[in-house]
Scaffold this motif. Structure first.
Motif, mmCIF file in Angstrom:
data_model
loop_
_atom_site.group_PDB
_atom_site.id
_atom_site.type_symbol
_atom_site.label_atom_id
_atom_site.label_comp_id
_atom_site.label_asym_id
_atom_site.label_seq_id
_atom_site.Cartn_x
_atom_site.Cartn_y
_atom_site.Cartn_z
ATOM 1 N N MET A 1 -10.696 -26.018 19.327
ATOM 2 C CA MET A 1 -11.071 -25.098 20.389
ATOM 3 C C MET A 1 -11.165 -25.877 21.696
ATOM 4 O O MET A 1 -11.790 -26.922 21.741
ATOM 5 C CB MET A 1 -12.411 -24.473 20.032
ATOM 6 N N PRO A 2 -10.577 -25.367 22.794
ATOM 7 C CA PRO A 2 -10.625 -26.087 24.062
ATOM 8 C C PRO A 2 -12.043 -26.206 24.578
ATOM 9 O O PRO A 2 -12.866 -25.343 24.356
ATOM 10 C CB PRO A 2 -9.774 -25.226 25.000
ATOM 11 N N SER A 3 -12.306 -27.283 25.302
ATOM 12 C CA SER A 3 -13.644 -27.472 25.837
ATOM 13 C C SER A 3 -13.785 -26.919 27.247
ATOM 14 O O SER A 3 -14.863 -26.925 27.800
ATOM 15 C CB SER A 3 -14.010 -28.953 25.814
ATOM 16 N N ASP A 4 -12.699 -26.447 27.845
ATOM 17 C CA ASP A 4 -12.820 -25.826 29.155
ATOM 18 C C ASP A 4 -12.860 -24.314 28.976
ATOM 19 O O ASP A 4 -12.804 -23.810 27.869
ATOM 20 C CB ASP A 4 -11.683 -26.257 30.085
ATOM 21 N N LEU A 20 -14.283 -17.390 12.414
ATOM 22 C CA LEU A 20 -14.760 -18.708 12.823
ATOM 23 C C LEU A 20 -15.994 -19.064 12.007
ATOM 24 O O LEU A 20 -16.825 -18.199 11.696
ATOM 25 C CB LEU A 20 -15.120 -18.724 14.310
ATOM 26 N N ALA A 21 -16.121 -20.339 11.696
ATOM 27 C CA ALA A 21 -17.324 -20.828 11.029
ATOM 28 C C ALA A 21 -18.485 -20.767 12.011
ATOM 29 O O ALA A 21 -18.290 -20.809 13.230
ATOM 30 C CB ALA A 21 -17.099 -22.260 10.550
ATOM 31 N N GLU A 22 -19.691 -20.695 11.481
ATOM 32 C CA GLU A 22 -20.867 -20.620 12.356
ATOM 33 C C GLU A 22 -20.920 -21.798 13.315
ATOM 34 O O GLU A 22 -21.273 -21.631 14.490
ATOM 35 C CB GLU A 22 -22.154 -20.541 11.539
ATOM 36 N N ALA A 23 -20.553 -22.987 12.870
ATOM 37 C CA ALA A 23 -20.565 -24.168 13.742
ATOM 38 C C ALA A 23 -19.579 -24.000 14.894
ATOM 39 O O ALA A 23 -19.861 -24.408 16.028
ATOM 40 C CB ALA A 23 -20.236 -25.428 12.941
ATOM 41 N N ILE A 25 -18.632 -21.121 16.195
ATOM 42 C CA ILE A 25 -19.211 -20.103 17.087
ATOM 43 C C ILE A 25 -20.299 -20.730 17.957
ATOM 44 O O ILE A 25 -20.338 -20.514 19.173
ATOM 45 C CB ILE A 25 -19.769 -18.921 16.278
ATOM 46 N N ARG A 26 -21.170 -21.516 17.356
ATOM 47 C CA ARG A 26 -22.254 -22.174 18.106
ATOM 48 C C ARG A 26 -21.685 -23.124 19.169
ATOM 49 O O ARG A 26 -22.209 -23.196 20.275
ATOM 50 C CB ARG A 26 -23.195 -22.926 17.167
ATOM 51 N N ALA A 27 -20.608 -23.824 18.837
ATOM 52 C CA ALA A 27 -19.976 -24.727 19.814
ATOM 53 C C ALA A 27 -19.423 -23.934 20.989
ATOM 54 O O ALA A 27 -19.571 -24.336 22.150
ATOM 55 C CB ALA A 27 -18.865 -25.541 19.147
ATOM 56 N N ALA A 28 -18.802 -22.805 20.715
ATOM 57 C CA ALA A 28 -18.278 -21.958 21.795
ATOM 58 C C ALA A 28 -19.420 -21.415 22.642
ATOM 59 O O ALA A 28 -19.340 -21.402 23.873
ATOM 60 C CB ALA A 28 -17.448 -20.818 21.211
ATOM 61 N N LEU A 29 -20.500 -20.984 22.003
ATOM 62 C CA LEU A 29 -21.636 -20.429 22.739
ATOM 63 C C LEU A 29 -22.314 -21.481 23.605
ATOM 64 O O LEU A 29 -22.892 -21.144 24.644
ATOM 65 C CB LEU A 29 -22.645 -19.803 21.776
ATOM 66 N N ALA A 30 -22.231 -22.739 23.224
ATOM 67 C CA ALA A 30 -22.820 -23.813 24.034
ATOM 68 C C ALA A 30 -22.138 -23.893 25.394
ATOM 69 O O ALA A 30 -22.751 -24.305 26.377
ATOM 70 C CB ALA A 30 -22.711 -25.148 23.299
ATOM 71 N N GLU A 31 -20.875 -23.495 25.464
ATOM 72 C CA GLU A 31 -20.116 -23.486 26.723
ATOM 73 C C GLU A 31 -20.270 -22.178 27.483
ATOM 74 O O GLU A 31 -19.870 -22.080 28.633
ATOM 75 C CB GLU A 31 -18.628 -23.674 26.438
ATOM 76 N N LEU A 32 -20.793 -21.165 26.825
ATOM 77 C CA LEU A 32 -20.813 -19.810 27.391
ATOM 78 C C LEU A 32 -22.251 -19.324 27.500
ATOM 79 O O LEU A 32 -22.736 -18.572 26.658
ATOM 80 C CB LEU A 32 -19.993 -18.865 26.503
ATOM 81 N N SER A 33 -22.931 -19.752 28.560
ATOM 82 C CA SER A 33 -24.324 -19.348 28.705
ATOM 83 C C SER A 33 -24.416 -17.829 28.833
ATOM 84 O O SER A 33 -23.502 -17.171 29.315
ATOM 85 C CB SER A 33 -24.951 -20.024 29.921
ATOM 86 N N GLN A 34 -25.478 -17.296 28.351
ATOM 87 C CA GLN A 34 -25.816 -15.881 28.398
ATOM 88 C C GLN A 34 -25.110 -15.041 27.334
ATOM 89 O O GLN A 34 -25.409 -13.863 27.190
ATOM 90 C CB GLN A 34 -25.597 -15.292 29.788
ATOM 91 N N TRP A 35 -24.181 -15.601 26.600
ATOM 92 C CA TRP A 35 -23.576 -14.903 25.461
ATOM 93 C C TRP A 35 -24.369 -15.277 24.222
ATOM 94 O O TRP A 35 -24.892 -16.383 24.113
ATOM 95 C CB TRP A 35 -22.114 -15.298 25.281
ATOM 96 N N SER A 36 -24.450 -14.357 23.268
ATOM 97 C CA SER A 36 -25.159 -14.650 22.026
ATOM 98 C C SER A 36 -24.413 -14.026 20.856
ATOM 99 O O SER A 36 -23.577 -13.134 21.040
ATOM 100 C CB SER A 36 -26.591 -14.117 22.089
ATOM 101 N N HIS A 88 -12.754 -6.364 14.600
ATOM 102 C CA HIS A 88 -13.088 -5.310 13.638
ATOM 103 C C HIS A 88 -12.298 -5.446 12.340
ATOM 104 O O HIS A 88 -12.823 -5.174 11.263
ATOM 105 C CB HIS A 88 -12.860 -3.935 14.262
ATOM 106 N N ALA A 89 -11.042 -5.887 12.438
ATOM 107 C CA ALA A 89 -10.178 -5.960 11.257
ATOM 108 C C ALA A 89 -10.692 -6.941 10.210
ATOM 109 O O ALA A 89 -10.371 -6.809 9.036
ATOM 110 C CB ALA A 89 -8.746 -6.325 11.672
ATOM 111 N N VAL A 90 -11.489 -7.932 10.638
ATOM 112 C CA VAL A 90 -12.008 -8.917 9.683
ATOM 113 C C VAL A 90 -13.539 -8.936 9.641
ATOM 114 O O VAL A 90 -14.123 -9.714 8.911
ATOM 115 C CB VAL A 90 -11.447 -10.335 9.944
ATOM 116 N N GLY A 91 -14.172 -8.116 10.454
ATOM 117 C CA GLY A 91 -15.621 -7.974 10.402
ATOM 118 C C GLY A 91 -16.422 -9.148 10.912
ATOM 119 O O GLY A 91 -17.467 -9.492 10.358
ATOM 120 N N GLY A 92 -15.954 -9.773 11.988
ATOM 121 C CA GLY A 92 -16.711 -10.879 12.559
ATOM 122 C C GLY A 92 -16.014 -11.511 13.739
ATOM 123 O O GLY A 92 -15.133 -10.908 14.350
ATOM 124 N N VAL A 93 -16.414 -12.723 14.057
ATOM 125 C CA VAL A 93 -15.928 -13.424 15.243
ATOM 126 C C VAL A 93 -14.723 -14.295 14.874
ATOM 127 O O VAL A 93 -14.780 -15.076 13.924
ATOM 128 C CB VAL A 93 -17.043 -14.295 15.864
#
Length: 109
Positions: A1-4, A20-23, A25-36, A88-93
């Motif tokens: 996953m890109p870091s920018d 995506l694995a939970e790890a 998702i958490r890595a992506a959220l670390a770059e995206l403040s205010q998203w949860s 929706h097709a896979v039920g997650g992120v």
């Protein structure tokens, strides 16, 4: 996953894309403040000064969703918009959701 925050491009999916694995998702959220992560989706509430600004944001978001062929759930009111991306097709992120979240973030920068 890109870091920018460059969004990339979504891949077509009708259920053939891995969650995506939970790890990841958490890595992506670390770059995206205010998203949860809420109920198997990426979510953020945006606040605006008035209805006009809210609808301008919604229309720009609709253009991104159309371009990527990946569509969020929206809850729109006078001066707020709750955006929720989930595949929706896979039920997650999936990577598609992260790509679209990054594109939405670019609207505001």
């Amino acid at each position: 996953m890109p870091s920018d925050l460059r969004p990339g491009s979504c891949r077509a999916c009708e259920g053939g894309v891995a969650l995506l694995a939970e790890a990841e998702i958490r890595a992506a959220l670390a770059e995206l403040s205010q998203w949860s992560l809420q109920d198997q989706g990426l979510e953020r509430r945006f606040h605006f000064r008035n209805f006009y600004e809210t609808m301008a944001f919604v229309n720009a978001l609709a253009w991104i969703a159309h371009r990527e062929d990946h569509h969020p759930d929206l809850q729109v009111s006078y001066n707020t918009c709750l955006v929720r991306f989930s595949t929706h097709a896979v039920g997650g992120v999936t990577e598609n959701d992260v790509i679209c979240v990054r594109a939405v973030e670019q609207l505001l920068t």
